[in-house]
Scaffold this motif. Sequence first.
Motif, PDB file in Angstrom:
ATOM      1  N   SER A 104      38.956 -36.691-110.880  1.00 21.75           N
ATOM      2  CA  SER A 104      38.065 -36.730-111.924  1.00 21.75           C
ATOM      3  C   SER A 104      38.354 -37.341-113.192  1.00 21.75           C
ATOM      4  O   SER A 104      37.348 -37.919-113.697  1.00 21.75           O
ATOM      5  N   TYR A 105      39.637 -37.336-113.454  1.00 25.02           N
ATOM      6  CA  TYR A 105      40.090 -38.207-114.787  1.00 25.02           C
ATOM      7  C   TYR A 105      39.834 -39.710-114.486  1.00 25.02           C
ATOM      8  O   TYR A 105      39.380 -40.124-115.503  1.00 25.02           O
ATOM      9  N   ILE A 106      40.278 -40.226-113.250  1.00 23.36           N
ATOM     10  CA  ILE A 106      40.026 -41.486-112.959  1.00 23.36           C
ATOM     11  C   ILE A 106      38.632 -41.933-112.926  1.00 23.36           C
ATOM     12  O   ILE A 106      38.089 -42.926-113.585  1.00 23.36           O
ATOM     13  N   LEU A 107      37.778 -41.017-112.635  1.00 21.78           N
ATOM     14  CA  LEU A 107      36.451 -41.481-112.420  1.00 21.78           C
ATOM     15  C   LEU A 107      35.722 -41.306-113.888  1.00 21.78           C
ATOM     16  O   LEU A 107      34.931 -42.098-114.245  1.00 21.78           O
ATOM     17  N   TYR A 136      36.494 -44.433-115.676  1.00 21.26           N
ATOM     18  CA  TYR A 136      35.863 -45.356-114.959  1.00 21.26           C
ATOM     19  C   TYR A 136      34.346 -45.431-115.392  1.00 21.26           C
ATOM     20  O   TYR A 136      33.683 -46.383-115.703  1.00 21.26           O
ATOM     21  N   LEU A 137      33.691 -44.364-115.663  1.00 20.44           N
ATOM     22  CA  LEU A 137      32.308 -44.239-115.562  1.00 20.44           C
ATOM     23  C   LEU A 137      31.977 -43.893-117.106  1.00 20.44           C
ATOM     24  O   LEU A 137      30.949 -43.587-117.633  1.00 20.44           O
ATOM     25  N   PHE A 138      32.876 -44.066-118.050  1.00 25.96           N
ATOM     26  CA  PHE A 138      32.714 -43.713-119.403  1.00 25.96           C
ATOM     27  C   PHE A 138      31.601 -44.483-120.048  1.00 25.96           C
ATOM     28  O   PHE A 138      31.585 -45.856-119.865  1.00 25.96           O
ATOM     29  N   ARG A 139      30.874 -43.903-120.817  1.00 28.14           N
ATOM     30  CA  ARG A 139      29.803 -44.713-121.466  1.00 28.14           C
ATOM     31  C   ARG A 139      29.793 -44.163-123.155  1.00 28.14           C
ATOM     32  O   ARG A 139      29.926 -43.032-123.258  1.00 28.14           O
ATOM     33  N   LYS A 172      23.166 -45.789-114.074  1.00 31.25           N
ATOM     34  CA  LYS A 172      23.389 -44.322-114.088  1.00 31.25           C
ATOM     35  C   LYS A 172      23.351 -43.586-113.000  1.00 31.25           C
ATOM     36  O   LYS A 172      24.113 -42.704-112.723  1.00 31.25           O
ATOM     37  N   SER A 173      22.611 -43.982-112.041  1.00 30.85           N
ATOM     38  CA  SER A 173      22.128 -43.501-110.784  1.00 30.85           C
ATOM     39  C   SER A 173      23.688 -43.697-110.030  1.00 30.85           C
ATOM     40  O   SER A 173      24.025 -42.747-109.404  1.00 30.85           O
ATOM     41  N   PHE A 191      26.216 -40.822-108.442  1.00 30.55           N
ATOM     42  CA  PHE A 191      26.719 -40.637-106.858  1.00 30.55           C
ATOM     43  C   PHE A 191      28.421 -40.919-106.805  1.00 30.55           C
ATOM     44  O   PHE A 191      29.162 -40.183-106.071  1.00 30.55           O
ATOM     45  N   LEU A 192      29.081 -41.731-107.851  1.00 29.17           N
ATOM     46  CA  LEU A 192      30.462 -41.934-107.736  1.00 29.17           C
ATOM     47  C   LEU A 192      31.131 -40.734-108.068  1.00 29.17           C
ATOM     48  O   LEU A 192      32.165 -40.399-107.581  1.00 29.17           O
TER      49      LEU A 192
END
Length: 269
Positions: free
Chosen positions: A231-234, A237-240, A248-249, A253-254
């Motif tokens: 969860s931390y890694i994702l 990676y997905l930080f906005r 966003k979609s 999913f990731l």
Amino acid sequence: MKTFAIHLLFDFKAGLRDKTLLIMNYIFPLGFYLMIGGIMPKLNPQYKDILIPSMVMFTILVSTILGMPNTLVTFRNNGILRSYKINGISKFSVLATQVISTIFHAAIVTIIILISAPVLFNVRHLEDIGALILIFIVMSIACSGLAILIGIISDNTSVTVIYAQVLFLPSMLIGGLMFPSDALPKSIKVFARLLPSTYAMDAFKVLAVHEKGLFDPIYSIGILVLTGILSYILSLYLFRLDNNNSSKSKSRFLALIALIPVILGTLFI
């Protein structure tokens, strides 16, 4: 390091000054603890055996899953995250301070529960505090990671409420907080294995109470830690910085990758 410490202290104080965070970090967990401690042992005397760990797990769930995502979404939508970047504060620092300060608050409430439960509700003192500390740490890792991830993938606070309740409500009902997971019907046990609280409560039962559990505690601890780390890694990676993100979609999913450890636990242990 000095900047990180200042940022961490600011976040910690915000958890005491902000009314919403104060409710999530202290008032709600302690109020629920007092209510359940006064009711459940009278309905089921055996509940005294799990009162302390169940309320500690409840505290972690409320502080992280219900409290953290909204803060991140509010920061992003109000431009605070972009302001952090302009002033040289990294995304790692933003997420780390949120996690550490929230766990600090949960630890304070845990200490209050440990001290007050034997006095208020005639609950036995825990013989193995070390086991509770270990479970507290791994549960905090898993839940704070999932909470951060929910905040990262959500566009607004309404969405965070939906995502958070999908995890919080089942944890309360079938995650071992109100009654032991081994008392659940077989069909429901399968769904319970998707919840971090199930593994945390089962590991506590084996390590602290020295009773037979559903799983080997090594597996339970491993699942919780891996869930948190993924969860931390994702989240990084997905930080906005804002919601103007064309992927966003894909991001949502990731985020499901974080559930791989609990899914494997459901299938193989």
